[in-house]
Design an enzyme around this catalytic site. Structure first.
Site, PDB file in Angstrom:
ATOM      1  N   GLU A 137      -9.880  10.941 -13.857  1.00 32.60           N
ATOM      2  CA  GLU A 137     -10.325  11.869 -12.817  1.00 32.60           C
ATOM      3  C   GLU A 137      -9.600  11.461 -11.546  1.00 32.60           C
ATOM      4  O   GLU A 137      -9.785  10.330 -11.055  1.00 32.60           O
ATOM      5  CB  GLU A 137     -11.844  11.794 -12.622  1.00 32.60           C
ATOM      6  CG  GLU A 137     -12.627  12.493 -13.713  1.00 32.60           C
ATOM      7  CD  GLU A 137     -12.260  13.958 -13.928  1.00 32.60           C
ATOM      8  OE1 GLU A 137     -11.754  14.610 -12.990  1.00 32.60           O
ATOM      9  OE2 GLU A 137     -12.437  14.437 -15.065  1.00 32.60           O
ATOM     10  N   GLU A 171      -3.148  14.780  -0.853  1.00 33.46           N
ATOM     11  CA  GLU A 171      -4.522  14.351  -0.597  1.00 33.46           C
ATOM     12  C   GLU A 171      -4.539  13.327   0.538  1.00 33.46           C
ATOM     13  O   GLU A 171      -3.831  12.331   0.498  1.00 33.46           O
ATOM     14  CB  GLU A 171      -5.104  13.706  -1.864  1.00 33.46           C
ATOM     15  CG  GLU A 171      -6.563  13.358  -1.714  1.00 33.46           C
ATOM     16  CD  GLU A 171      -7.192  12.853  -3.013  1.00 33.46           C
ATOM     17  OE1 GLU A 171      -6.637  11.918  -3.613  1.00 33.46           O
ATOM     18  OE2 GLU A 171      -8.245  13.398  -3.405  1.00 33.46           O
ATOM     19  N   VAL A 182      -2.161   5.327  -9.712  1.00 31.79           N
ATOM     20  CA  VAL A 182      -2.729   4.316 -10.626  1.00 31.79           C
ATOM     21  C   VAL A 182      -3.164   4.989 -11.929  1.00 31.79           C
ATOM     22  O   VAL A 182      -2.926   4.463 -13.024  1.00 31.79           O
ATOM     23  CB  VAL A 182      -3.914   3.572  -9.954  1.00 31.79           C
ATOM     24  CG1 VAL A 182      -4.617   2.668 -10.948  1.00 31.79           C
ATOM     25  CG2 VAL A 182      -3.417   2.755  -8.762  1.00 31.79           C
ATOM     26  N   GLY A 183      -3.771   6.165 -11.827  1.00 27.29           N
ATOM     27  CA  GLY A 183      -4.222   6.875 -13.028  1.00 27.29           C
ATOM     28  C   GLY A 183      -3.083   7.130 -14.003  1.00 27.29           C
ATOM     29  O   GLY A 183      -3.193   6.859 -15.196  1.00 27.29           O
ATOM     30  N   GLY A 232      -9.768   7.610  -9.612  1.00 22.99           N
ATOM     31  CA  GLY A 232      -9.047   6.993  -8.497  1.00 22.99           C
ATOM     32  C   GLY A 232      -7.790   7.765  -8.171  1.00 22.99           C
ATOM     33  O   GLY A 232      -7.735   8.989  -8.365  1.00 22.99           O
ATOM     34  N   SER A 233      -6.791   7.039  -7.688  1.00 23.01           N
ATOM     35  CA  SER A 233      -5.577   7.700  -7.209  1.00 23.01           C
ATOM     36  C   SER A 233      -4.703   8.181  -8.374  1.00 23.01           C
ATOM     37  O   SER A 233      -4.755   7.628  -9.479  1.00 23.01           O
ATOM     38  CB  SER A 233      -4.774   6.733  -6.338  1.00 23.01           C
ATOM     39  OG  SER A 233      -4.337   5.649  -7.125  1.00 23.01           O
ATOM     40  N   ASN A 234      -3.883   9.165  -8.086  1.00 25.70           N
ATOM     41  CA  ASN A 234      -2.985   9.694  -9.116  1.00 25.70           C
ATOM     42  C   ASN A 234      -1.995   8.647  -9.591  1.00 25.70           C
ATOM     43  O   ASN A 234      -1.726   8.541 -10.785  1.00 25.70           O
ATOM     44  CB  ASN A 234      -2.229  10.907  -8.566  1.00 25.70           C
ATOM     45  CG  ASN A 234      -3.110  12.112  -8.516  1.00 25.70           C
ATOM     46  OD1 ASN A 234      -4.251  12.026  -8.055  1.00 25.70           O
ATOM     47  ND2 ASN A 234      -2.636  13.237  -9.021  1.00 25.70           N
ATOM     48  N   CYS A 288     -13.057  13.172  -3.719  1.00 28.15           N
ATOM     49  CA  CYS A 288     -11.982  13.921  -4.383  1.00 28.15           C
ATOM     50  C   CYS A 288     -12.263  15.422  -4.305  1.00 28.15           C
ATOM     51  O   CYS A 288     -11.362  16.227  -4.470  1.00 28.15           O
ATOM     52  CB  CYS A 288     -11.810  13.466  -5.821  1.00 28.15           C
ATOM     53  SG  CYS A 288     -13.284  13.639  -6.792  1.00 28.15           S
ATOM     54  N   LYS A 292     -14.967  -2.657 -14.379  1.00 26.41           N
ATOM     55  CA  LYS A 292     -14.219  -3.234 -13.256  1.00 26.41           C
ATOM     56  C   LYS A 292     -14.374  -2.294 -12.056  1.00 26.41           C
ATOM     57  O   LYS A 292     -13.721  -1.258 -11.947  1.00 26.41           O
ATOM     58  CB  LYS A 292     -12.742  -3.400 -13.628  1.00 26.41           C
ATOM     59  CG  LYS A 292     -11.943  -4.094 -12.539  1.00 26.41           C
ATOM     60  CD  LYS A 292     -11.041  -3.095 -11.934  1.00 26.41           C
ATOM     61  CE  LYS A 292     -10.433  -3.254 -10.619  1.00 26.41           C
ATOM     62  NZ  LYS A 292     -11.110  -3.565  -9.429  1.00 26.41           N
TER      63      LYS A 292
END
Ligand SMILES: NC(=O)C1=CN([C@@H]2O[C@H](COP(=O)(O)OP(=O)(O)OC[C@H]3O[C@@H](n4cnc5c(N)ncnc54)[C@H](OP(=O)(O)O)[C@@H]3O)[C@@H](O)[C@H]2O)C=CC1
Ligand SMILES: O=C(O)CCC(=O)C(=O)O
Length: 491
Positions: A255, A390, A237-238, A233-235, A289, A180
């Site tokens: 990551e 970030e 969502v991760g 991706g973003s923290n 990143c 995805k």
């Protein structure tokens, strides 16, 4: 710039066929340098499309896991050659849909070729260990076996390299994938999938499902037949994905972000330091990143470094990435541009001194793109939000340090720990830094961004979930260990 139009409708790739999504919804893929250019319409898929893709991947796993290493290696080698032959075309597509410069776009595709070649070698390397058993009649060994179906959820900022450094090991070690990609970069995902198909990947081994993360990504993470999730991706969502997928027993690799420092020591070559800061902060419009978002400079060279950095930032040519003379392209979307501008406002309110940039670029060649000028803040204090969070844009904050020890303390004083760099001529300082810096990727006299395909990549602290990507380290995530006791039958 030409308006391509909205006539080209793309589809998902499931079970070896290009298929329409279950609903009729589609999303235009726009060029962030010129939003009049629409590159195609891509499916907004639903949970039922995900289910179909997962079932196809689970079915294909039964045979793919039994293919020999040399068979898998041959397909990955072929994919590398096909991608190399299409590097210019795929690189241009990348630049048009993500915005980075054409040099970076084609460079990223060639990096993808290297990644495929490295992982094409993996199925040919040893993947187990033989032990001596207590019983001399027992043959005892442990081998790496695949996990099953892996959900591969990727961001837009490296839309070729990141999917490939996840998909190549995933497939090389015998897993099947449901891929995805980010909704902002579906065309490059489509082209990567085409490359694998042309290389002879059997049906169902790689399945591509386009659509919003909140629907498609979420459904992948929750699906009981998805054994593992690899995510960049973003923290926010991760962490969310980690919760829902690990709760049902799936393996998860994250990551996430970074707040990467470039430390400038008193003895540094200042021209080199400025060049590294410029490239680290402004290449890819700061959307890495691993981007340099903090320049931590010791007092004796602070003034000279800052003046040179501002001068360099002002000299950069900003414009459409497709123009080979451009140094920095647009941000990927209006939402991202607003996010960056908000942080610039926060920086000003916090009392940091804006030395250059800080505003959107508009009119002329900027009229239809998401441009922000390269931005340098000085007098940034370590505790400020712009020094802690970030930003993911072309913004760098210069922070004063009284000594190298203090610089390292400031560097470590954030929740992230992805990459870090020190500019120095002193080998002792270099080793002090290497030993005390809390970062997964450490540079001395090179910029914070960039990663070789054959070595481990990943962060400490809030930047990852401890596992590493790329190189042989990828095997840790994409396989599990099976230990076998084989006793000789009685004679
Ligand atoms: N570490 C890195 O390399 C990256 C970090 N970031 C950070 O994240 C910020 C926001 O960027 P953004 O692109 O929105 O990053 P996201 O984390 O939102 O997106 C990364 C991927 O996750 C998908 N996703 C989004 N929500 C969900 C969900 N609920 N379940 C499963 N998958 C989901 C996205 O889909 P969709 O396409 O729908 O968005 C995309 O494919 C950036 O400003 C930056 O700070 C962003 C990109 C890369
Ligand atoms: O620095 C690089 O080349 C890799 C960066 C990366 O992985 C990212 O931005 O997500």
């Amino acid at each position: 710039m030409a308006v391509i139009g909205t006539e080209r409708r793309f589809r998902n790739y499931i079970g070896g066929e290009w298929v329409e999504p279950s609903g009729g919804e589609a999303r235009p893929d726009e060029n962030p340098a010129d939003t009049r250019e629409i590159l195609g319409l891509f499916p907004r898929s639903s949970e039922s499309d995900v289910d179909r893709a997962v079932q196809a991947a689970a079915e294909a796993f039964k045979t793919w896991r039994r293919t020999s290493g040399p068979q898998r290696a041959a397909i990955l080698h072929k994919a590398a050659n096909i991608l190399e032959a299409r590097a210019q075309e795929v690189g241009e597509a990348l630049t048009r849909e993500e915005g980075k410069t054409i040099g970076e776009g084609v460079g990223e595709v060639l990096r993808g070729v290297q990644i495929l070649r490295f992982f094409a070698g993996e199925p040919l390397r040893p993947f187990g260990e033989v032990y001596s058993a207590t019983n001399p009649e027992t043959f005892l060994w442990a081998e790496r076996v695949p996990l099953g179906v892996v959900g591969v959820i990727t961001p837009w900022n490296f839309p070729v390299a990141i999917p490939l450094w996840k998909l190549a090991p995933c497939l090389a070690y015998g897993n099947t994938a449901v891929f995805k990609p980010a909704e902002l970069t579906p065309l490059t995902a489509h082209l990567i999938t085409e490359v694998f198909i042309e290389a002879g990947l059997p049906p169902g081994v790689l399945n591509l499902v386009h659509g919003p993360g909140s629907v498609v990504g979420e459904a992948i993470a929750r699906h009981p037949k998805v054994n593992a999730i690899t995510f960049t991706g973003s923290n926010a969502v991760g962490r969310h994905l980690y919760q829902i997928a690990s709760e049902r027993g799936a393996k998860v690799q994250l990551e996430l972000g970074g707040k990467n420092p470039l430390i400038v020591a008193e003895d540094a070559d200042l021209n080199l330091a400025v060049e590294l800061a410029t490239s680290g902060a402004f290449r890819s419009t700061g959307q890495k990143c691993t981007a340099t978002s903090r320049a931590i400079v010791v007092e004796p060279v602070l003034r000279e470094f800052t003046e040179k950095l501002v001068e360099r930032a002002r000299s950069l040519k900003v414009g459409p990435g497709i123009d080979p003379s451009t140094y920095m392209g647009p941000l990927v979307s209006e939402e991202r541009r607003q996010g960056v501008l908000q942080y610039i406002e926060i920086g000003k309110q916090e009392g940091a001194r804006l030395l250059t940039g800080g505003e959107p670029l508009s009119g002329g060649e900027y009229a239809y793109g998401y441009y922000v000028a390269p931005t340098v803040f000085a007098e940034v204090e370590p505790g400020m939000r712009i020094a802690q969070e970030e930003i993911f844009g072309p913004v760098v904050g210069v922070i004063r340090a009284r000594s190298l020890e203090e610089a390292i303390e400031i560097a470590n004083g954030v929740g992230y720990g992805l990459s870090a760099s020190l500019v120095t001529r002193d080998i002792r300082k270099a080793f002090d830094f290497i030993r005390s810096i809390e970062a997964g990727v450490v540079h001395v006299n090179s910029e914070t961004a960039g990663a070789e395909p054959h070595v481990p990549f990943g962060g400490m602290k809030g930047s990852s979930s401890y596992s590493r990507e790329q190189g042989r380290a990828a095997m840790e995530f994409f396989t599990q260990i099976k230990t076998i006791y084989l006793d000789m039958p009685p004679a």
